[in-house]
Design an enzyme around this catalytic site. Structure first.
Site, short mmCIF file in Angstrom:
data_model
loop_
_atom_site.label_atom_id
_atom_site.label_comp_id
_atom_site.label_asym_id
_atom_site.label_seq_id
_atom_site.Cartn_x
_atom_site.Cartn_y
_atom_site.Cartn_z
N ASP A 125 0.82 -1.22 0.00
CA ASP A 125 0.00 0.00 0.00
C ASP A 125 0.85 1.27 0.00
O ASP A 125 1.82 1.37 0.76
CB ASP A 125 -0.90 -0.01 1.24
CG ASP A 125 -1.74 1.23 1.35
OD1 ASP A 125 -2.64 1.40 0.51
OD2 ASP A 125 -1.49 2.05 2.26
N GLU A 183 1.01 -0.86 -5.03
CA GLU A 183 -0.09 0.10 -5.15
C GLU A 183 0.54 1.47 -5.35
O GLU A 183 0.82 2.19 -4.40
CB GLU A 183 -0.98 0.08 -3.91
CG GLU A 183 -2.29 0.83 -4.12
CD GLU A 183 -2.36 2.21 -3.47
OE1 GLU A 183 -3.13 3.05 -3.96
OE2 GLU A 183 -1.62 2.47 -2.49
C1 GLC Z 1 -3.87 3.64 -0.56
C2 GLC Z 1 -5.27 3.11 -0.34
C3 GLC Z 1 -6.14 4.24 0.13
C4 GLC Z 1 -5.59 4.81 1.39
C5 GLC Z 1 -4.10 5.16 1.23
C6 GLC Z 1 -3.45 5.42 2.55
O1 GLC Z 1 -3.82 4.58 -1.55
O2 GLC Z 1 -5.76 2.55 -1.52
O3 GLC Z 1 -7.47 3.82 0.33
O4 GLC Z 1 -6.30 5.96 1.73
O5 GLC Z 1 -3.38 4.14 0.63
O6 GLC Z 1 -3.18 4.21 3.20
#
Ligand code: GLC
Length: 672
Positions: A309, A351
């Site tokens: 993430d 991500e």
């Molecule tokens: C990523 C997640 C998002 C979250 C962010 C902070 O982008 O997809 O939902 O707000 O991380 O953890």
């Protein structure tokens, strides 16, 4: 190699005093894998000879990646000592690995392209909103199988802070499961049950921040000097202000700025996201060791894909936006090497919702080629898909998709229409200019269109995080909400419903036909509308992303049995598309998707050249019949094509064109 030799002093933990961290000096001689094997000796001592040998082989194979990754980030001596400590952790995880998972490691080593296969179909959901808890999810495996799912991403299930926690992305304890969802025992049971049905469990690993309530943060607040070094803390605004000059804001609306004052610490804390999400300090090797251990812990709980993430934010650099820094890739490489040594069945998904030029590095370019993440979100495809549908024009998409640099053939895109997050209009100004558009104006058009402000737009999205400084307005909403299905049903307009369904099928066909793992966001398979009551749950009111995170209405899902309902039609269409896809080797992710020259600005031609033959995807993003020259098909050896989606022969006009009906998608392959 004698594994029963005693563990050497190399294993002594040198990281308890990080304040005395060595600085980069003369590079020391590289630590040989033999020293690493000695580090592994004790944890491996109880294993059978062939298991020890497996570890040794893997260690030899991946040691350079580990060592070089760490040396690119930390001073040499620090890196070398850390590497040995990590090998010891890996050996321990390897020794503890469940036999079922060890067998999976062996299988995946024989089939390293398992995640690239066209049989892969993803599904993403919150465990509680889908089925109450982890046991509930286990009871719904049949539903997932009906759709053809082979990959299940459960949104954060680890223990978050109380109250607002950014949908679980503010973790208070990585080693326990959210109390309302179950326990680690339930998670293991679920991952094993899924695995038996050919479904891989995907979980988030939030690497960039922890909740302000995590023990690390609490200990730091209580004055623990080591734990203070887990975070970026500043006594005054001098350094934060210097950084702020070039930092963007992720949540300008409800969490402006990137630093938060903490009374107990008497410091400004780096908080990229919300004020209660504290960025951790990856320049501290102790932090690296903590996360490496967590990676191994989750892999041993049966997690097959770790979604890294917010990975883009891990490394900060003054004078930059502190995203996509080269150190991020070196860190990932070292983490990946640990996994490859201890638990190779587990893979990484980055991500990184960043621009195309930055994105491709998450797959590994240059020295990191094929050494970092295996999967990454195809944000560009997602954004361009919505842009094409709004504009009824493929010119910009063709330009942007063509401009994407090549990706390693051992990796795969995550393709998707919607996910739990909002859509940010990542339209590159240069791409826009190359096709005669103004990037700013086009982004404005997309926000207007999808929030329904644009005259004639059928979309019902909500504006998320309007930023007056940049003019950005991101968008929340389900696929049905954005594509016009919600509105058409509200208006009782059967023709509009038909058209919206056709558009949904087109959009899914493009996402399924690209190559990689298409991931369906929960509810899209049934055409669920936006949740009008999204703000009512405690902690949700300021975050309208909850509108596209509804709870699964199972009574409505039961309608999927009836093909005469919207739910039944859509569910069947998506399941059929997945089944068709699974049988098309052309869609293996090792083969790139190429955009052919555009002949009609309403038709996107996507070619996949595979040794079994070509597959030409044609996507008409308009509500009119549109042509595609048959001469191109002849040139490709697809003179007598069949549409693999329907099994039918496409419409050949007398005028030398193939004619695509409104919002039609074709996957053309050679007829038999
Ligand atoms: C990523 C997640 C998002 C979250 C962010 C902070 O982008 O997809 O939902 O707000 O991380 O953890």
């Amino acid at each position: 190699m004698n594994f029963s030799r005693p563990v050497t002093s190399l294993l002594a933990d040198p990281w308890t005093r990080i304040s005395g961290m060595p600085t980069a000096s003369q590079p020391a001689a590289p630590v040989a894998p033999e020293a690493a094997l000695r580090a592994a000796a004790k944890p491996l001592s109880g294993l059978k000879h062939h298991q020890q040998e497996t570890f040794e082989l893997r260690l030899h194979r991946w040691w350079p990646d580990l060592s070089e990754g760490l040396r690119a980030v930390y001073p040499t001596e620090v890196a070398d000592t850390l590497a040995l400590r990590l090998v010891k952790l890996a050996a321990k995880a390897f020794a503890d690995r469940d036999p079922e998972l060890a067998r999976l490691d062996a299988r995946r080593t024989l089939e390293p392209d398992w995640f690239q296969h066209p049989r892969m179909l993803g599904y993403a959901t919150y465990a509680d909103r889908f089925a109450g808890d982890l046991t509930g999810v286990r009871k719904k495996i049949d539903y997932l199988k009906e759709l053809g799912v082979t990959y299940l991403h459960l949104m954060p299930v680890l223990q978050p802070r109380e109250g607002d926690n950014d949908g679980g992305y503010a973790i208070a304890d990585y080693r326990s499961i959210r109390t309302d969802l179950g326990t680690f025992k339930d998670l293991r049971k679920l991952s094993s049950a899924l695995r038996k049905e050919g479904i891989s469990l995907v979980l988030d690993l939030v690497l960039n921040h922890v909740a302000a309530e995590h023990t690390w943060a609490e200990q730091a607040r209580a004055g623990d000097a080591n734990k203070r070094q887990y975070f970026y803390l500043y006594p005054d605004r001098a350094i934060p202000d210097a950084y702020e000059r070039t930092l963007p804001e992720v949540f300008p609306d409800f969490a402006p700025g990137n630093f938060t004052w903490d009374e107990d610490l008497q410091s400004w804390v780096w908080t990229t996201f919300n004020s209660w999400q504290w960025d951790v300090n990856w320049t501290n090797p102790e932090v690296f060791a903590e996360y490496a251990d967590l990676v191994l812990f989750l892999a041993n709980a049966g997690v097959e894909v770790l979604r890294l993430d917010a990975i883009a934010f891990l490394w900060k650099r003054l004078g930059t936006n502190s995203q996509n820094q080269p150190e991020v890739h070196a860190i990932t490489q070292a983490l990946k090497a640990i996994v490859r040594i201890a638990c190779p069945a587990t893979i990484f998904k980055a991500e990184a919702i960043v621009g195309p030029a930055d994105l491709v590095h998450y797959f590994g370019t240059g020295v990191h080629h094929a050494k970092v993440s295996d999967l990454a979100y195809h944000n560009t495809l997602m954004v361009q898909l919505w842009s094409m549908l709004a504009a009824g024009d493929v010119t910009l998409a063709a330009q942007a998709l063509r401009a994407l640099p090549p990706t390693p053939t051992t990796t795969a895109w995550i393709t998707y229409l919607r996910c739990h997050d909002d859509i940010g209009w990542a339209i590159d100004d240069l791409d826009a200019a190359a096709v005669g558009l103004d990037g700013f104006e086009h982004r404005r058009f997309l926000s207007d269109y999808f929030s329904g402000a644009f005259s004639g737009s059928p979309a019902d999205g909500l504006v998320f995080q309007a930023n007056p400084d940049t003019g950005d307005r991101r968008i929340s909403g389900t696929t049905a909400g954005l594509i016009g299905l919600q509105k058409a049903r509200q208006d009782y307009d059967p023709e509009a419903v038909q058209q919206a369904l056709q558009k949904e099928l087109l959009a899914h066909a493009l996402v399924f036909g690209w190559g990689g793992i298409p991931v369906v966001w929960m509810g899209d398979e049934l055409g669920l509308p936006n949740d009008p009551a999204w703000a009512e749950e405690p902690g949700h009111a300021s975050d309208n992303r909850w509108t596209h995170r509804p709870a699964m209405p199972w009574a409505r899902a039961a309608l999927r049995e009836d093909p005469d309902t919207v739910e039944g039609w859509l569910f069947r269409a998506i399941a059929d598309l997945a089944a068709t896809r699974a049988g098309l080797p052309h869609l293996h992710a090792s083969v790139p998707a190429q955009i052919l020259p555009v002949h009609d600005n309403g038709v996107l031609p996507v070619l996949r050249r595979h040794p079994v033959g070509d597959l030409l995807g044609l996507y008409n993003v308009t509500g009119e019949w549109r042509p595609y020259p048959l001469s191109v098909l002849d040139g490709l050896g697809l003179g007598d094509p069949v549409d693999a989606i329907t099994g039918d022969t496409p419409n050949r006009g007398e005028d030398g064109n193939l004619w695509l009906p409104p919002y039609a998608a074709h996957w053309l392959v050679a007829g038999s």
